[in-house]
Design a protein around this motif. Structure first.
Motif, PDB file in Angstrom:
ATOM      1  N   PHE A 175      21.628  -5.401  53.019  1.00 16.87           N
ATOM      2  CA  PHE A 175      22.058  -6.328  51.969  1.00 16.87           C
ATOM      3  C   PHE A 175      22.075  -7.760  52.482  1.00 16.87           C
ATOM      4  O   PHE A 175      21.639  -8.691  51.792  1.00 16.87           O
ATOM      5  CB  PHE A 175      23.443  -5.910  51.476  1.00 16.87           C
ATOM      6  CG  PHE A 175      24.045  -6.861  50.482  1.00 16.87           C
ATOM      7  CD1 PHE A 175      23.455  -7.069  49.247  1.00 16.87           C
ATOM      8  CD2 PHE A 175      25.204  -7.555  50.779  1.00 16.87           C
ATOM      9  CE1 PHE A 175      24.006  -7.948  48.328  1.00 16.87           C
ATOM     10  CE2 PHE A 175      25.764  -8.432  49.880  1.00 16.87           C
ATOM     11  CZ  PHE A 175      25.164  -8.625  48.644  1.00 16.87           C
ATOM     12  N   VAL A 176      22.570  -7.958  53.694  1.00 19.15           N
ATOM     13  CA  VAL A 176      22.617  -9.302  54.288  1.00 19.15           C
ATOM     14  C   VAL A 176      21.209  -9.849  54.464  1.00 19.15           C
ATOM     15  O   VAL A 176      20.923 -11.017  54.137  1.00 19.15           O
ATOM     16  CB  VAL A 176      23.368  -9.272  55.627  1.00 19.15           C
ATOM     17  CG1 VAL A 176      23.240 -10.605  56.347  1.00 19.15           C
ATOM     18  CG2 VAL A 176      24.840  -8.923  55.405  1.00 19.15           C
TER      19      VAL A 176
ATOM     20  N   TYR B 106      24.183 -12.174  43.114  1.00 21.83           N
ATOM     21  CA  TYR B 106      23.814 -10.820  43.524  1.00 21.83           C
ATOM     22  C   TYR B 106      24.923 -10.230  44.383  1.00 21.83           C
ATOM     23  O   TYR B 106      25.270 -10.755  45.435  1.00 21.83           O
ATOM     24  CB  TYR B 106      22.496 -10.851  44.309  1.00 21.83           C
ATOM     25  CG  TYR B 106      21.635  -9.630  44.112  1.00 21.83           C
ATOM     26  CD1 TYR B 106      20.769  -9.543  43.030  1.00 21.83           C
ATOM     27  CD2 TYR B 106      21.686  -8.562  44.988  1.00 21.83           C
ATOM     28  CE1 TYR B 106      19.969  -8.433  42.839  1.00 21.83           C
ATOM     29  CE2 TYR B 106      20.900  -7.439  44.810  1.00 21.83           C
ATOM     30  CZ  TYR B 106      20.036  -7.383  43.731  1.00 21.83           C
ATOM     31  OH  TYR B 106      19.261  -6.273  43.541  1.00 21.83           O
ATOM     32  N   THR B 107      25.486  -9.100  43.943  1.00 21.56           N
ATOM     33  CA  THR B 107      26.590  -8.458  44.660  1.00 21.56           C
ATOM     34  C   THR B 107      26.095  -7.245  45.437  1.00 21.56           C
ATOM     35  O   THR B 107      24.973  -6.757  45.222  1.00 21.56           O
ATOM     36  CB  THR B 107      27.685  -8.026  43.683  1.00 21.56           C
ATOM     37  OG1 THR B 107      27.148  -7.031  42.781  1.00 21.56           O
ATOM     38  CG2 THR B 107      28.189  -9.215  42.882  1.00 21.56           C
ATOM     39  N   TYR B 108      26.964  -6.752  46.295  1.00 24.49           N
ATOM     40  CA  TYR B 108      26.627  -5.571  47.109  1.00 24.49           C
ATOM     41  C   TYR B 108      26.451  -4.331  46.238  1.00 24.49           C
ATOM     42  O   TYR B 108      25.550  -3.519  46.469  1.00 24.49           O
ATOM     43  CB  TYR B 108      27.717  -5.337  48.151  1.00 24.49           C
ATOM     44  CG  TYR B 108      27.501  -4.109  48.999  1.00 24.49           C
ATOM     45  CD1 TYR B 108      26.514  -4.079  49.980  1.00 24.49           C
ATOM     46  CD2 TYR B 108      28.286  -2.984  48.818  1.00 24.49           C
ATOM     47  CE1 TYR B 108      26.312  -2.944  50.755  1.00 24.49           C
ATOM     48  CE2 TYR B 108      28.095  -1.853  49.594  1.00 24.49           C
ATOM     49  CZ  TYR B 108      27.118  -1.841  50.560  1.00 24.49           C
ATOM     50  OH  TYR B 108      26.922  -0.719  51.322  1.00 24.49           O
TER      51      TYR B 108
ATOM     52  N   THR C 248      25.467  -4.240  43.138  1.00 24.88           N
ATOM     53  CA  THR C 248      24.181  -4.358  42.447  1.00 24.88           C
ATOM     54  C   THR C 248      23.036  -3.972  43.372  1.00 24.88           C
ATOM     55  O   THR C 248      22.088  -3.290  42.956  1.00 24.88           O
ATOM     56  CB  THR C 248      23.980  -5.799  41.942  1.00 24.88           C
ATOM     57  OG1 THR C 248      25.088  -6.177  41.137  1.00 24.88           O
ATOM     58  CG2 THR C 248      22.700  -5.916  41.132  1.00 24.88           C
ATOM     59  N   PHE C 249      23.130  -4.389  44.621  1.00 24.74           N
ATOM     60  CA  PHE C 249      22.081  -4.070  45.588  1.00 24.74           C
ATOM     61  C   PHE C 249      21.998  -2.568  45.852  1.00 24.74           C
ATOM     62  O   PHE C 249      20.913  -1.976  45.825  1.00 24.74           O
ATOM     63  CB  PHE C 249      22.346  -4.812  46.897  1.00 24.74           C
ATOM     64  CG  PHE C 249      21.422  -4.440  48.018  1.00 24.74           C
ATOM     65  CD1 PHE C 249      20.116  -4.903  48.065  1.00 24.74           C
ATOM     66  CD2 PHE C 249      21.855  -3.602  49.040  1.00 24.74           C
ATOM     67  CE1 PHE C 249      19.263  -4.546  49.092  1.00 24.74           C
ATOM     68  CE2 PHE C 249      21.018  -3.237  50.073  1.00 24.74           C
ATOM     69  CZ  PHE C 249      19.726  -3.712  50.098  1.00 24.74           C
ATOM     70  N   THR C 250      23.151  -1.920  46.093  1.00 23.01           N
ATOM     71  CA  THR C 250      23.149  -0.487  46.405  1.00 23.01           C
ATOM     72  C   THR C 250      22.686   0.354  45.216  1.00 23.01           C
ATOM     73  O   THR C 250      22.095   1.426  45.401  1.00 23.01           O
ATOM     74  CB  THR C 250      24.546  -0.027  46.842  1.00 23.01           C
ATOM     75  OG1 THR C 250      25.513  -0.417  45.845  1.00 23.01           O
ATOM     76  CG2 THR C 250      24.917  -0.650  48.173  1.00 23.01           C
ATOM     77  N   SER C 251      22.957  -0.120  44.001  1.00 24.87           N
ATOM     78  CA  SER C 251      22.521   0.627  42.819  1.00 24.87           C
ATOM     79  C   SER C 251      21.034   0.448  42.540  1.00 24.87           C
ATOM     80  O   SER C 251      20.425   1.261  41.832  1.00 24.87           O
ATOM     81  CB  SER C 251      23.327   0.197  41.591  1.00 24.87           C
ATOM     82  OG  SER C 251      23.112  -1.176  41.308  1.00 24.87           O
ATOM     83  N   SER C 252      20.441  -0.601  43.102  1.00 21.96           N
ATOM     84  CA  SER C 252      19.024  -0.877  42.832  1.00 21.96           C
ATOM     85  C   SER C 252      18.088  -0.228  43.853  1.00 21.96           C
ATOM     86  O   SER C 252      16.915  -0.005  43.553  1.00 21.96           O
ATOM     87  CB  SER C 252      18.778  -2.386  42.810  1.00 21.96           C
ATOM     88  OG  SER C 252      19.046  -2.962  44.084  1.00 21.96           O
ATOM     89  N   ILE C 253      18.588   0.074  45.051  1.00 22.01           N
ATOM     90  CA  ILE C 253      17.720   0.681  46.055  1.00 22.01           C
ATOM     91  C   ILE C 253      17.564   2.172  45.780  1.00 22.01           C
ATOM     92  O   ILE C 253      18.445   2.810  45.195  1.00 22.01           O
ATOM     93  CB  ILE C 253      18.279   0.463  47.480  1.00 22.01           C
ATOM     94  CG1 ILE C 253      19.680   1.052  47.607  1.00 22.01           C
ATOM     95  CG2 ILE C 253      18.275  -0.997  47.849  1.00 22.01           C
ATOM     96  CD1 ILE C 253      20.274   0.926  48.989  1.00 22.01           C
ATOM     97  N   ASP C 254      16.445   2.707  46.185  1.00 22.31           N
ATOM     98  CA  ASP C 254      16.206   4.135  45.995  1.00 22.31           C
ATOM     99  C   ASP C 254      16.025   4.821  47.335  1.00 22.31           C
ATOM    100  O   ASP C 254      16.040   4.187  48.391  1.00 22.31           O
ATOM    101  CB  ASP C 254      14.985   4.371  45.099  1.00 22.31           C
ATOM    102  CG  ASP C 254      13.742   3.660  45.618  1.00 22.31           C
ATOM    103  OD1 ASP C 254      13.620   3.496  46.853  1.00 22.31           O
ATOM    104  OD2 ASP C 254      12.893   3.258  44.808  1.00 22.31           O
TER     105      ASP C 254
END
Length: 359
Positions: free
Chosen positions: A149-150, A164-166, A168-174
């Motif tokens: 994320f960083v 952009y939040t953490y 949001t990032f974790t939910s977007s990665i697969d």
């Protein structure tokens, strides 16, 4: 004047007394409310125990029957064993691995197609029939996600970085975003996992494009290493020539204003290109590091999927207590008996109320 002060003091005392009385009443109501909750819970437990005690033989029969049936079913059922293999994918092969895992799971869990499963894994049909499921998930922890994320936020502009939040990032990665994965296999045979070594990895990476990409990559590594070897030989030869010249020059009688000047070719400013053996040694060190890096890359990318930790020779029991019928059936039969008596009691109550209404 003193009379007015006395009346005012008495009035304030009355007001304070009423305030304390209200506070006391509030705490008393709170206490009564909490006490009523515990009394209600105690009453429900008491009524339940009375109900069970009055019909103890029925509940005891339900529990004993559940235990007997549970032990029989558990004895006739096959135990479940599992084992994990940890892999690292190369050449963006995660998509292929996940698709093949879904197919193998479909064959084992839903279709129960032992013939096709045996063909894919190159094992006997009798062994394939004992495989009950295939599972895969990324082998990554929260620290690695945070690091990703960083690094991701560093590439964003200032406005997007703030929005952009953490989460949001974790939910977007697969799952395909990761290279390390944990694969689990479920079987009724404890010793089948040793037979899957090698064959299993080959089955989940069967793809002509990935194979060709791997072969080309290895050839490129080989060509790079050969080029570095040739360059290293040239530098070694140059070093030998230079040292020989230095040796010959050192044996000559020293002449004021003269020295050993060995220049590189194609140079306009030769005074700035006087060969220094330390520079040549540094170049050799750089080439050695490059060769070691290539050798490491060859080991890492010599396979489409690298096995970090392979299957053990024998699996381990993965059954949960909910899988044991000797635990589940007594609870189920006890609950059914309890609900049955409740329905009987409800029916009797409704019948009595109906008679009262008709009367």
């Amino acid at each position: 004047m003193s009379k007015n002060l006395q009346e005012k003091s008495q009035s304030e005392e009355v007001d304070l007394g009423q305030l304390f009385k209200l506070i006391g009443n509030l705490f008393q109501r709170l206490y009564d409310f909490i006490a009523s909750i515990f009394k209600g819970i105690f009453r429900v437990i008491l009524l339940f125990l009375i109900h069970v005690f009055q019909r103890l033989k029925w509940y005891a029969l339900a529990i004993v029957l559940g235990l007997v049936l549970g032990f029989v079913i558990d004895y006739l059922s096959e135990d479940k064993y599992g084992a994990n293999v940890f892999i690292e994918t190369n050449f963006s092969s995660s998509h292929q691995v996940y698709e093949n895992m879904k197919y193998l799971h479909q064959l084992a869990k839903k279709d129960k197609d032992s013939l096709e499963l045996a063909r894919k894994l190159n094992i006997p049909v009798s062994d394939a029939a004992k495989l009950k499921g295939f599972y895969i998930e990324p082998d990554i922890d929260e620290n690695e996600k945070m690091q990703m994320f960083v690094e991701f936020k560093e590439g964003l502009d200032s406005i997007a970085r703030e929005e952009y939040t953490y989460d949001t990032f974790t939910s977007s990665i697969d799952y395909y975003s990761f290279n390390r994965h944990k694969i689990g296999v479920e079987s009724t045979d404890r010793f089948i996992f040793g037979k899957l070594k090698g064959k299993f990895i080959q089955a989940i990476t069967d793809n002509d494009y990935l194979i060709n990409l791997k072969n080309v990559t290895l050839k490129n590594f080989e060509a790079q290493e050969l080029s570095l070897i040739a360059e290293q030989k040239k530098i070694d030869s140059l070093m030998d020539i230079y040292l020989n010249i230095r040796d010959r020059e050192s044996k000559k009688e020293a002449v004021v204003g003269s020295g050993t000047n060995f220049f590189m070719a194609n140079s306009e400013d030769q005074t700035s290109l006087l060969v220094d053996e330390s520079e040549l040694i540094n170049k050799i060190s750089v080439i050695d590091r490059q060769r070691r890096q290539i050798q490491e890359d060859v080991v890492i990318q010599s396979n489409i999927v690298n096995v970090i930790a392979d299957f053990p020779d024998a699996g381990y029991d993965i059954s949960e207590w909910t899988d044991k019928k000797k635990f589940v059936l007594p609870i189920v039969l006890f609950t059914i008996t309890f609900i049955g008596f409740l329905l009987i009691g409800l029916g009797q109550y409704l019948s009595q109320e109906d008679k009262k209404l008709k009367a």
